[in-house]
Design a protein around this motif. Sequence first.
Motif, PDB file in Angstrom:
ATOM      1  N   LEU A  46      21.547  62.945  73.584  1.00  0.00           N
ATOM      2  CA  LEU A  46      20.707  63.639  74.564  1.00  0.00           C
ATOM      3  C   LEU A  46      20.944  65.146  74.534  1.00  0.00           C
ATOM      4  O   LEU A  46      19.994  65.941  74.597  1.00  0.00           O
ATOM      5  CB  LEU A  46      20.965  63.085  75.965  1.00  0.00           C
ATOM      6  CG  LEU A  46      20.585  61.617  76.201  1.00  0.00           C
ATOM      7  CD1 LEU A  46      20.881  61.209  77.635  1.00  0.00           C
ATOM      8  CD2 LEU A  46      19.110  61.379  75.881  1.00  0.00           C
ATOM      9  N   ILE A  47      22.203  65.551  74.442  1.00  0.00           N
ATOM     10  CA  ILE A  47      22.504  66.989  74.385  1.00  0.00           C
ATOM     11  C   ILE A  47      21.918  67.598  73.106  1.00  0.00           C
ATOM     12  O   ILE A  47      21.308  68.678  73.138  1.00  0.00           O
ATOM     13  CB  ILE A  47      24.020  67.221  74.455  1.00  0.00           C
ATOM     14  CG1 ILE A  47      24.549  66.821  75.844  1.00  0.00           C
ATOM     15  CG2 ILE A  47      24.355  68.687  74.173  1.00  0.00           C
ATOM     16  CD1 ILE A  47      26.062  66.842  75.945  1.00  0.00           C
ATOM     17  N   GLY A  48      22.093  66.892  71.986  1.00  0.00           N
ATOM     18  CA  GLY A  48      21.563  67.400  70.725  1.00  0.00           C
ATOM     19  C   GLY A  48      20.053  67.529  70.747  1.00  0.00           C
ATOM     20  O   GLY A  48      19.491  68.543  70.299  1.00  0.00           O
ATOM     21  N   ILE A  49      19.372  66.517  71.274  1.00  0.00           N
ATOM     22  CA  ILE A  49      17.907  66.578  71.361  1.00  0.00           C
ATOM     23  C   ILE A  49      17.479  67.682  72.318  1.00  0.00           C
ATOM     24  O   ILE A  49      16.503  68.409  72.055  1.00  0.00           O
ATOM     25  CB  ILE A  49      17.347  65.214  71.795  1.00  0.00           C
ATOM     26  CG1 ILE A  49      17.543  64.191  70.680  1.00  0.00           C
ATOM     27  CG2 ILE A  49      15.875  65.322  72.162  1.00  0.00           C
ATOM     28  CD1 ILE A  49      17.176  62.780  71.075  1.00  0.00           C
ATOM     29  N   GLY A  50      18.201  67.837  73.424  1.00  0.00           N
ATOM     30  CA  GLY A  50      17.867  68.911  74.359  1.00  0.00           C
ATOM     31  C   GLY A  50      17.933  70.275  73.701  1.00  0.00           C
ATOM     32  O   GLY A  50      17.076  71.138  73.927  1.00  0.00           O
ATOM     33  N   VAL A  51      18.963  70.484  72.869  1.00  0.00           N
ATOM     34  CA  VAL A  51      19.131  71.781  72.199  1.00  0.00           C
ATOM     35  C   VAL A  51      18.117  71.956  71.070  1.00  0.00           C
ATOM     36  O   VAL A  51      17.405  72.967  71.003  1.00  0.00           O
ATOM     37  CB  VAL A  51      20.571  71.923  71.661  1.00  0.00           C
ATOM     38  CG1 VAL A  51      20.700  73.190  70.821  1.00  0.00           C
ATOM     39  CG2 VAL A  51      21.569  71.957  72.821  1.00  0.00           C
TER      40      VAL A  51
END
Length: 546
Positions: A46-51
């Motif tokens: 989720l963090i990677g996709i958000g960034v």
Amino acid sequence: MAAIGLLVFLPIAALINIAAEGDAEIWPHLIANVLPASTLDTLALLIGIGVVAGSMGITAAWLVTAHRFPGRNALVWLLPLPLAVPTYITAYIYVEIFDSAGLVQMALRDLVGWKSRSEYWFPEIRSLPGCILVMSAVLYPYIYIAARAMFLTQSASMLEVARTLGASRVKLFRIIALPLARPALAVGISLALLEALNDIGASEYLGVRTLTVSVFNTWLNRGSLAGAAQIACVMLAFVVGLILLERYGRRDRRYSASLKRHRTVHPAPLFGLRAWIATSLCTVPVVLGFILPVAFLLRETLRGSLFKQLDAEFLAHLMTTIGLSVVATCAVLILAIVLVCAARLSKNSLTKGALFAASLGYAIPGTVLALGLMTPLVGIDNFIGNVWRSLTGERLGLLLMGAAGGIIIAYVIRFLSIATGSLSAGLDRVSPSLEDAARTLGASRREMVWSIQIPLMRPALASAALLIFVDCIKELPATLLLRPLNTETLSTLVYTYASRGRFEDGSLAALVIVLVGLLPVIQLIRSAEARPRTVESPDSASESLP
């Protein structure tokens, strides 16, 4: 109204009940062996996709809104198109292209003369970074569309004042345009992350053990319904966290612009190297998320003569897909009309509560929804069967679970919020004075709905129907878990081919899903590109952002 609200809360309540009644010894096993890795992978994803998706969407939205460069007019239409490609199809395609036995590495080995993988290094697509890249390439349009809509409505005056005070283009974007767009960005990013949390095909195929994959494996592969329910409850905590994060992102953020001499941003031209950098930055997401997948599907379909698959069996799967989607779409629209019209005519706590409950359905991942619906649907089937046996002495069988009723109910719960949101927005544009005039002339509530509200909602109804229909066709997790035996839709057909290592044989079904998905995306682009009416002074209509 209360029944519609209960329809959404029923699977959640059943899920919590299954988790609570499960063996207490399951929790220590889950906490020690399943939840730590799954939770960390889910958080990292989720963090990677958000960034990554956030960077793609925000950058592209600002460039096509604030600047002119080669290819800009075409890119405005191309950038949202990856919405038509499901994440699981993109994952299957990227493995076929970039895996060790894929097209790219095979071509490199033939070109350079490498014999084995040990002689060279190549990024591993079946990994967490690979999954982040694949899903970001498909999900960034959620952020792009939200950001572009906000950038289009920002006043050029504020940006011009900042430029006269010496702000560079980068600083202008960072300290003014981006903070003003924060409410829309919070919504776009949260939608992208909810879609990522709902995914099962891409993350499973790319070897990322998310909570969704853990629910699926624990339920079907290990036969532990209670354990799957307990993991699903942890997923619900992620959903609540994403909703709270979205509310926090747009807390107390309301912006208004003066109606007098209000001018929206006009794109300023870029020249030389800057122009081609802008073109490249906007082209890469389109290539990764749309052109590459569609080109591969067309290649495999033509190369393998897959049009021969258009036999009776394939057409039966296609008709099953269309039939389920049409029935679910009609049911969603009927319930949405009831909810929205009731909320418009009677603004009490019951209608507001039902409307709020309907908005929660989209936030529930399909895997969680299927798990929560299983017990209530089986209970209803058993009750109906017992009544039928007592009356006729014959066995009836499963009505809901045996005839795809569970899939339709899952679709209705999951996509009801799309219809209520679209119809509410359409009805809010109608002046209340029109309804007041009808009441004055003695119109009843039924006449008000049939003669005024529904006709005025027709454009919103058409858009909502198109979006819901295509979302039903693309939906994989709920369909995969709730389908009756020997029932296939296009999405489950593609999943079946991919799970057997023969995804190329499912290229035709995947291509049909993508082509059908293009219809609402094109309609969405048309609506998004309709600029708001602005009042411009005669001498400023042709001015550009400096």
